[in-house]
Design an enzyme around this catalytic site. Structure first.
Site, mmCIF file in Angstrom:
data_model
loop_
_atom_site.group_PDB
_atom_site.id
_atom_site.type_symbol
_atom_site.label_atom_id
_atom_site.label_comp_id
_atom_site.label_asym_id
_atom_site.label_seq_id
_atom_site.Cartn_x
_atom_site.Cartn_y
_atom_site.Cartn_z
ATOM 1 N N ASP A 101 0.858 -1.183 0.000
ATOM 2 C CA ASP A 101 0.000 0.000 0.000
ATOM 3 C C ASP A 101 0.896 1.234 0.000
ATOM 4 O O ASP A 101 2.023 1.185 0.502
ATOM 5 C CB ASP A 101 -0.914 0.008 1.230
ATOM 6 C CG ASP A 101 -2.130 0.893 1.048
ATOM 7 O OD1 ASP A 101 -3.245 0.364 0.963
ATOM 8 O OD2 ASP A 101 -1.967 2.130 0.980
ATOM 9 N N LEU A 102 0.391 2.318 -0.563
ATOM 10 C CA LEU A 102 1.167 3.552 -0.597
ATOM 11 C C LEU A 102 1.115 4.299 0.730
ATOM 12 O O LEU A 102 2.000 5.097 1.031
ATOM 13 C CB LEU A 102 0.662 4.463 -1.727
ATOM 14 C CG LEU A 102 0.895 3.952 -3.150
ATOM 15 C CD1 LEU A 102 0.312 4.930 -4.164
ATOM 16 C CD2 LEU A 102 2.380 3.746 -3.423
ATOM 17 N N ASP A 103 0.061 4.073 1.513
ATOM 18 C CA ASP A 103 -0.063 4.690 2.834
ATOM 19 C C ASP A 103 0.802 3.890 3.810
ATOM 20 O O ASP A 103 0.354 2.918 4.417
ATOM 21 C CB ASP A 103 -1.529 4.690 3.274
ATOM 22 C CG ASP A 103 -1.754 5.477 4.564
ATOM 23 O OD1 ASP A 103 -0.774 5.728 5.297
ATOM 24 O OD2 ASP A 103 -2.917 5.841 4.838
ATOM 25 N N GLU A 104 2.044 4.328 3.959
ATOM 26 C CA GLU A 104 3.034 3.522 4.678
ATOM 27 C C GLU A 104 2.701 3.322 6.152
ATOM 28 O O GLU A 104 2.888 2.231 6.696
ATOM 29 C CB GLU A 104 4.421 4.158 4.535
ATOM 30 C CG GLU A 104 5.545 3.180 4.749
ATOM 31 C CD GLU A 104 6.876 3.688 4.220
ATOM 32 O OE1 GLU A 104 7.839 2.913 4.262
ATOM 33 O OE2 GLU A 104 6.950 4.850 3.774
ATOM 34 N N ARG A 155 -19.167 6.808 -14.937
ATOM 35 C CA ARG A 155 -18.534 5.502 -14.791
ATOM 36 C C ARG A 155 -17.282 5.417 -15.660
ATOM 37 O O ARG A 155 -16.269 4.842 -15.258
ATOM 38 C CB ARG A 155 -19.535 4.419 -15.193
ATOM 39 C CG ARG A 155 -19.144 3.023 -14.740
ATOM 40 C CD ARG A 155 -20.204 2.036 -15.158
ATOM 41 N NE ARG A 155 -19.968 0.724 -14.586
ATOM 42 C CZ ARG A 155 -20.567 -0.369 -15.007
ATOM 43 N NH1 ARG A 155 -21.448 -0.297 -15.988
ATOM 44 N NH2 ARG A 155 -20.317 -1.526 -14.456
ATOM 45 N N ASN A 187 -13.515 -2.401 -8.054
ATOM 46 C CA ASN A 187 -14.665 -2.120 -8.915
ATOM 47 C C ASN A 187 -14.424 -0.945 -9.853
ATOM 48 O O ASN A 187 -13.645 -0.061 -9.538
ATOM 49 C CB ASN A 187 -15.898 -1.838 -8.041
ATOM 50 C CG ASN A 187 -16.556 -3.114 -7.569
ATOM 51 O OD1 ASN A 187 -16.735 -4.041 -8.341
ATOM 52 N ND2 ASN A 187 -16.909 -3.159 -6.298
ATOM 53 N N HIS A 242 -21.160 -8.037 -12.428
ATOM 54 C CA HIS A 242 -21.288 -7.882 -10.979
ATOM 55 C C HIS A 242 -22.035 -6.585 -10.685
ATOM 56 O O HIS A 242 -21.685 -5.524 -11.177
ATOM 57 C CB HIS A 242 -19.894 -7.835 -10.342
ATOM 58 C CG HIS A 242 -19.906 -7.371 -8.920
ATOM 59 N ND1 HIS A 242 -20.517 -8.070 -7.913
ATOM 60 C CD2 HIS A 242 -19.377 -6.262 -8.335
ATOM 61 C CE1 HIS A 242 -20.361 -7.431 -6.761
ATOM 62 N NE2 HIS A 242 -19.678 -6.327 -7.001
ATOM 63 N N THR A 297 -18.534 -2.127 2.404
ATOM 64 C CA THR A 297 -18.678 -3.578 2.560
ATOM 65 C C THR A 297 -17.274 -4.166 2.668
ATOM 66 O O THR A 297 -16.345 -3.663 2.047
ATOM 67 C CB THR A 297 -19.405 -4.220 1.363
ATOM 68 O OG1 THR A 297 -18.660 -3.964 0.165
ATOM 69 C CG2 THR A 297 -20.810 -3.662 1.213
#
Length: 381
Positions: A101-104, A155, A187, A242, A297
């Protein structure tokens, strides 16, 4: 203990002072060598080897060779990524779990939290980094990261922003794990699975969208609730795209081999006096209700992805409704990814199940394919 080691000047030959640098290099740790930057002089300060708890406790018996093990990497440590992580950990599906993840700060915090709980799981090796090298040699890479839709955003614009993100992620994944399987969870999952396929150039069997695996689980759960039967004994499928335009295959819903359509020929239609079609409406509405109440979710999709992971890593050859390319099936000519029943094993998607659809169900599937293709056609890859 005291050792005497000569100081060697740069102008002197090794032989003239009787010092063997090869032996010294093997005997001394580089951190035990202090450089004195005066007149080209280097001074080595050896330290005697001291016993440690580990050396006193463990007697080396033989040299260890690298052993092949299974490795799963998860890209993104948001609510969905961490739900996938804990679900995979609790099932004990892999020998190593890597998180990116980029959020260290969040990444390190989530990883430490999992590591401290590892004595209660079967996976002791949990690693993390914002650099993709930590994912090297993964058997399976799960992508949960991506841009969120902003208020009023189309979208197409959302997908295009995700394409930019996927270009960076996919190239790094391919660099470090060229033989892995990919599960796309971000998504809109069907379009982004197509994007991942195009960007990675992986064979189609190794690109898997989480697709309608969760939709189908919700469908079976709600049918079970209505009938008072455990969901595992309720057999039915949600296929196609989906989300809102998914296709419930009422023609195939059965309990213990008894087709519900034989008991109610109008099941799932507007003519149905019992209004079973509301079950599918609830399937599509449930996610919005959960988001409204808790903000997102996570647990159900995490468990769903762990279910797919288990089928792949254990080569179970179970059937799942996952997103794959369906060009040439059901009269669809476009390169679109939609969910149909697929057999999952160690090679990814090994076979497709040619499920029989009614003309109405097939028409809904074609409509979904057309909608997706109109968006994909405008993407800048």
């Amino acid at each position: 203990m005291s050792w005497t080691v000569p100081v060697v000047r740069a102008s002197q030959r090794v032989s003239s002072v009787g010092a063997n640098f090869l032996c010294l290099g093997m005997a001394l740790c580089p951190r035990q060598a202090t450089r004195i930057p005066l007149n080209g002089t280097w001074l080595f300060t050896p330290v005697s080897k001291m016993a440690t708890v580990k050396s006193e406790l463990i007697e080396r018996f033989t040299s260890e060779k690298p052993v092949h093990h299974s490795k799963v990497s998860i890209i993104g440590t948001g609510s969905v990524g961490m739900a996938c992580a804990i679900s995979i950990l609790l099932k004990g599906l892999s020998d190593e779990l890597a998180l990116v993840d980029l959020d260290e700060d969040k990444l390190k915090g989530e990883t430490m939290d999992l590591q401290h709980g590892s004595p209660f799981t079967k996976m002791p090796n949990i690693v993390c980094s914002k650099d993709y090298f930590v994912t090297a040699n993964s058997n399976l890479v799960i992508i949960t990261a991506g841009a969120r839709q902003e208020k009023g955003e189309t979208r197409l614009n959302l997908v295009q922003r995700n394409v930019a993100i996927f270009k960076l992620m996919i190239s790094s994944i391919v660099q470090y794990s060229p033989h892995c399987k990919l599960i796309i969870v971000s998504n809109p999952v069907d379009i982004l699975t197509y994007v991942a396929w195009k960007l990675s150039a992986f064979p189609k069997n190794r690109i898997i969208g989480s697709g309608c695996n969760l939709d189908t689980a919700r469908f079976r759960f709600l049918i079970g609730q209505k009938l008072g039967i455990h969901s595992e004994s309720c057999h039915g499928w949600i296929l196609g795209e989906h989300g809102d335009s998914s296709v419930p295959v009422w023609s195939g819903v059965n309990i213990a081999g008894v087709p519900l359509k034989d008991l109610n020929s109008d099941i799932g239609t507007d003519k149905d006096p019992e209004q079973w079609k509301n079950v599918h409406k609830e399937v599509t509405a449930t996610a919005y209700e959960i988001i409204k109440m808790k903000g997102y979710t996570s647990w159900a999709i995490g468990l769903s992805v762990a279910d797919l992971t288990e089928s792949i890593l254990k080569n179970l050859r179970r059937i799942h409704p996952v997103s794959t390319i369906i060009k040439g099936l059901y009269g669809i000519d476009e390169e679109v990814f939609l969910s149909i029943p697929c057999i999952l094993g160690e090679n990814g998607i090994t076979n497709l199940i040619k499920i029989k659809l009614t003309p109405e169900e097939e028409a809904h599937l074609k409509k979904s394919a057309k909608t997706l293709w109109e968006i994909q056609n405008k993407l800048k890859l």
